[in-house]
Enzyme design. Structure first.
Site, PDB file in Angstrom:
ATOM      1  N   LYS A  20      -6.510  10.048  -3.559  1.00 52.74           N
ATOM      2  CA  LYS A  20      -7.053   8.801  -4.098  1.00 52.74           C
ATOM      3  C   LYS A  20      -7.891   9.100  -5.325  1.00 52.74           C
ATOM      4  O   LYS A  20      -8.941   9.713  -5.243  1.00 52.74           O
ATOM      5  CB  LYS A  20      -7.881   8.080  -3.048  1.00 52.74           C
ATOM      6  CG  LYS A  20      -7.965   6.607  -3.347  1.00 52.74           C
ATOM      7  CD  LYS A  20      -8.524   5.835  -2.199  1.00 52.74           C
ATOM      8  CE  LYS A  20      -8.089   4.378  -2.301  1.00 52.74           C
ATOM      9  NZ  LYS A  20      -8.817   3.551  -1.358  1.00 52.74           N
ATOM     10  N   GLU A  62      -4.518  -2.918   4.931  1.00 56.45           N
ATOM     11  CA  GLU A  62      -4.050  -3.482   6.203  1.00 56.45           C
ATOM     12  C   GLU A  62      -5.118  -4.340   6.874  1.00 56.45           C
ATOM     13  O   GLU A  62      -4.845  -5.044   7.834  1.00 56.45           O
ATOM     14  CB  GLU A  62      -3.680  -2.333   7.166  1.00 56.45           C
ATOM     15  CG  GLU A  62      -2.436  -1.543   6.798  1.00 56.45           C
ATOM     16  CD  GLU A  62      -2.699  -0.408   5.798  1.00 56.45           C
ATOM     17  OE1 GLU A  62      -3.706  -0.478   5.055  1.00 56.45           O
ATOM     18  OE2 GLU A  62      -1.885   0.531   5.749  1.00 56.45           O
ATOM     19  N   THR A 110       0.851  -1.171   0.000  1.00 57.42           N
ATOM     20  CA  THR A 110       0.000   0.000   0.000  1.00 57.42           C
ATOM     21  C   THR A 110       0.896   1.233   0.000  1.00 57.42           C
ATOM     22  O   THR A 110       2.040   1.179   0.454  1.00 57.42           O
ATOM     23  CB  THR A 110      -0.950  -0.020   1.218  1.00 57.42           C
ATOM     24  OG1 THR A 110      -1.844   1.079   1.121  1.00 57.42           O
ATOM     25  CG2 THR A 110      -0.226   0.036   2.541  1.00 57.42           C
ATOM     26  N   TRP A 128      -3.949   5.198  -5.281  1.00 58.00           N
ATOM     27  CA  TRP A 128      -3.258   6.277  -4.577  1.00 58.00           C
ATOM     28  C   TRP A 128      -2.263   7.017  -5.452  1.00 58.00           C
ATOM     29  O   TRP A 128      -1.546   6.417  -6.244  1.00 58.00           O
ATOM     30  CB  TRP A 128      -2.480   5.721  -3.382  1.00 58.00           C
ATOM     31  CG  TRP A 128      -3.340   5.166  -2.290  1.00 58.00           C
ATOM     32  CD1 TRP A 128      -3.380   3.860  -1.898  1.00 58.00           C
ATOM     33  CD2 TRP A 128      -4.249   5.876  -1.440  1.00 58.00           C
ATOM     34  NE1 TRP A 128      -4.270   3.724  -0.858  1.00 58.00           N
ATOM     35  CE2 TRP A 128      -4.818   4.931  -0.563  1.00 58.00           C
ATOM     36  CE3 TRP A 128      -4.637   7.210  -1.353  1.00 58.00           C
ATOM     37  CZ2 TRP A 128      -5.760   5.280   0.405  1.00 58.00           C
ATOM     38  CZ3 TRP A 128      -5.575   7.558  -0.401  1.00 58.00           C
ATOM     39  CH2 TRP A 128      -6.122   6.607   0.472  1.00 58.00           C
TER      40      TRP A 128
HETATM   41  P1  ADP Z   1      -9.067  -0.008  -0.467  1.00 61.94           P
HETATM   42  O1  ADP Z   1      -8.923   0.938  -1.617  1.00 61.94           O
HETATM   43  O2  ADP Z   1      -9.197  -1.404  -0.895  1.00 61.94           O
HETATM   44  O3  ADP Z   1     -10.131   0.415   0.492  1.00 61.94           O
HETATM   45  P2  ADP Z   1      -6.526   1.079   0.478  1.00 61.94           P
HETATM   46  O4  ADP Z   1      -5.656   0.572   1.557  1.00 61.94           O
HETATM   47  O5  ADP Z   1      -5.919   1.329  -0.843  1.00 61.94           O
HETATM   48  O6  ADP Z   1      -7.690   0.018   0.375  1.00 61.94           O
HETATM   49  O7  ADP Z   1      -7.248   2.421   0.938  1.00 61.94           O
HETATM   50  C1  ADP Z   1      -7.816   2.548   2.207  1.00 61.94           C
HETATM   51  C2  ADP Z   1      -8.271   3.966   2.417  1.00 61.94           C
HETATM   52  O8  ADP Z   1      -9.190   4.342   1.393  1.00 61.94           O
HETATM   53  C3  ADP Z   1      -9.017   4.187   3.695  1.00 61.94           C
HETATM   54  O9  ADP Z   1      -8.157   4.371   4.789  1.00 61.94           O
HETATM   55  C4  ADP Z   1      -9.826   5.440   3.358  1.00 61.94           C
HETATM   56  O10 ADP Z   1      -9.030   6.610   3.464  1.00 61.94           O
HETATM   57  C5  ADP Z   1     -10.158   5.235   1.899  1.00 61.94           C
HETATM   58  N1  ADP Z   1     -11.479   4.587   1.764  1.00 61.94           N
HETATM   59  C6  ADP Z   1     -11.757   3.274   1.620  1.00 61.94           C
HETATM   60  N2  ADP Z   1     -13.081   3.067   1.525  1.00 61.94           N
HETATM   61  C7  ADP Z   1     -13.675   4.269   1.615  1.00 61.94           C
HETATM   62  C8  ADP Z   1     -15.036   4.724   1.590  1.00 61.94           C
HETATM   63  N3  ADP Z   1     -16.061   3.887   1.445  1.00 61.94           N
HETATM   64  N4  ADP Z   1     -15.241   6.051   1.738  1.00 61.94           N
HETATM   65  C9  ADP Z   1     -14.226   6.924   1.869  1.00 61.94           C
HETATM   66  N5  ADP Z   1     -12.929   6.560   1.894  1.00 61.94           N
HETATM   67  C10 ADP Z   1     -12.647   5.247   1.768  1.00 61.94           C
END
Ligand code: ADP
Length: 549
Positions: free
Chosen positions: A433, A323, A179, A438
């Site tokens: 994002k 994580e 990540t 990212w």
């Molecule tokens: P994923 O994209 O699979 O959720 P990542 O580790 O790449 O996993 O990203 C995690 C982060 O993405 C979270 O800590 C949060 O900041 C953001 N995020 C994930 N899901 C949401 C959601 N439903 N709404 C807003 N932010 C989100």
């Protein structure tokens, strides 16, 4: 528990192949559609394990994949962990430098490569010592000469369809995914057998993202992105038919697969569904088989929930993190809210939701106190549980920052209402994002500041209708700078180093970067000052290099 194989992945496949041996696994591959059954899949998985054995892969070795969502990629999902190896899914959308770093950090022995990504990995590997000793296998029927990669079908051909699967410890590393860090290099997260087992069981529960033997499951979220949110494991455990949408699926591919395969459950980031919604306005695909769409990675807009509601499809808004394997919370409607007004329900369902069973959270404010569950106060969300990692791979520096007494500090700022619905109100981590992937703002601003005519620069994410966020660079030019050409020069310079979708949508000149009392760049001020008044160039986000879609 040594030898107990109590919390390992393999029994999920064993069960599917015995109970649902005729259920199909369908894939849109670069060379057309392919179909197999769970019974055939179990045989092919054993063949692959035998082939990897012969190749010299041993327990504890890492096997990389550089692939889209396909059936062959899915074969690695059970073969590698069940033989005691560790499946490292590599994100092909990353900048080359990150790819080189993680291949070396993970020490991958062999990497399976989708033919459509051969050029990308060949570019990253070219002359790179990080790739020394890495063998490649081409995910298809043809070899890839440039990588000296035999065809997957040749690699597995002739191998036995039985494999003497070892008994594994629950804490045997089974998977790995990197990540993005706010600063510095990507951080590796290792998934043990029991983390993936727990995540699968949690997902199967009615408060998770359940899948059963009457479901047809299509993960659109990439399999290089936290195991496609664990869906291939959950769908196997549930005995569901699985549909893999293949290389770079567009809205038309998705609509066609839903129509032709009768997809009932699918999942992906909001950008994907915005694309599908747009497609549906002009075409009229039959989406009547769809029952549930899981949307996460970024916030699902309320209008999207309404759109799917209007078509009789339940949109489940979910939040998670790499994580966390990754499901954290899911915005199911509690049964005691079923009689509430639609608008009240919508407000709940638009939040990030209820923590899934097995997980715990606490929310800590700036003074270190737990906040009230009143939907008003906010603080940083901390989580822990059996599917949450306890540490990063070889990163004591990041562990110090992101973990505290067994809790993972999420970097997400949230409130929680009296019903227990979590709502993300801000993000502490300084990253952008875009379309579910990212972009490191810190890395971009360092690169911009390397330009001689830039005295100061910062990069922030600004809201964008389609990609949720896009980067914009704010630059203080030096006195001698030529303001007519500086913005183009900066973009050109960034383009040499970063993928197109990382490039800022705009370069804005400012007199000074706002600072906090301690002299740090205050992005919050800048965001407030500029985002309201900014108009981004329409369509400036690169379609072709677009992630996750
Ligand atoms: P994923 O994209 O699979 O959720 P990542 O580790 O790449 O996993 O990203 C995690 C982060 O993405 C979270 O800590 C949060 O900041 C953001 N995020 C994930 N899901 C949401 C959601 N439903 N709404 C807003 N932010 C989100």
């Amino acid at each position: 528990m040594p030898g107990g194989h109590t919390q390992t992945l393999r029994p999920f496949l064993w069960r599917a192949s015995k109970l649902y041996g005729d259920t199909e696994i369908v894939s849109r591959n670069h060379d057309g559609m392919s179909r197999q059954t769970y019974a055939e899949y179990a045989d092919r998985t054993a063949r692959l394990a035998n082939a990897l054995d012969e190749h010299g892969i041993e327990q504890g070795d890492r096997v990389g994949t550089f692939c889209w969502n396909t059936d062959r990629h899915f074969e690695t999902y059970f073969a590698v962990p069940s033989m005691g190896g560790q499946l490292h899914t590599i994100n092909p959308l990353l900048p080359d430098e990150h790819i080189r770093y993680i291949v070396e950090d993970a020490n991958d022995e062999v990497i399976f490569v989708d033919p459509s990504l051969a050029e990308k990995i060949a570019g990253a590997a070219d002359g790179a010592e990080e790739f020394e000793g890495v063998d490649f296998v081409a995910m298809g029927e043809e070899p890839i000469e440039a990588l000296d990669a035999p065809a997957y079908e040749t690699f597995v051909d002739g191998h036995d369809a039985d494999y003497d699967w070892p008994d594994l410890d629950d804490d045997q590393p089974a998977g790995m995914c990197y990540t993005s860090g706010t600063t510095g290099k990507p951080k590796g997260v290792e998934y043990t057998q029991s983390m993936l087992w727990s995540h699968t069981m949690m997902s199967l529960s009615p408060q998770g993202i359940p899948m059963a033997d009457d479901d047809v499951v299509m993960p659109v979220v990439p399999m290089f992105h936290v195991n496609a949110w664990g869906m291939p494991f959950t769908a196997t455990a549930g005995g569901s038919k699985q549909v893999f949408p293949g290389p770079s699926p567009n809205a038309e591919h998705l609509a066609t697969l839903i129509e032709e395969e009768g997809v009932t459950v699918t999942a992906g980031v909001p950008t994907v569904w915005l694309g599908l919604m747009e497609y549906c306005e002009e075409n009229d695909p039959d989406l009547s088989s769809l029952e549930r769409v899981i949307v996460g990675g970024s916030a699902a807009p309320e209008s999207m929930i309404r759109w799917f509601d209007d078509r009789g499809v339940e949109l489940l808004h979910a939040w998670g993190m790499t994580e966390m394997s990754p499901i954290g919370s899911v915005a199911h409607l509690k049964s005691d809210l079923e009689d509430e007004e639609y608008e009240t329900q919508l407000e709940k369902r638009s939040k990030q939701g209820l923590m899934a069973p097995g997980l715990e959270f606490k929310i800590i404010d700036e003074d270190g106190n737990r906040i009230a569950w009143d939907g008003e106060e906010f603080g940083e969300l901390y989580v822990r549980g059996p599917s949450v990692t306890k540490e990063y791979f070889k990163r004591p520096d990041a562990n110090e920052e992101d973990f505290e007494n067994g809790w993972l500090k999420t970097g997400d700022v949230v409130s929680v209402d009296p019903d227990g619905y979590l709502k993300i109100v801000d993000r502490e981590k300084d990253v952008i994002k875009s379309g579910g992937e990212w972009i490191s703002s810190v890395e971009l601003e360092n690169a911009v500041m390397a330009h001689d005519d830039v005295s100061e620069a910062t990069v922030i994410g600004v809201p964008h209708e389609k990609w949720q966020e896009r980067p914009v660079a704010f630059v203080v030019p030096t006195e001698d700078a030529d303001r007519d050409t500086l913005d183009d020069e900066i973009l050109e310079m960034l383009g040499d180093e970063y993928p197109k979708w990382w490039l800022p949508d705009a370069v804005e000149y400012i007199d000074e970067v706002p600072k906090t009392a301690t002299g740090k760049f205050s992005k919050k001020d800048l965001r407030e000052q500029y985002t309201g008044s900014m108009e981004l160039h329409e369509g400036s986000a690169p379609e072709d290099a677009a992630p996750s879609r």
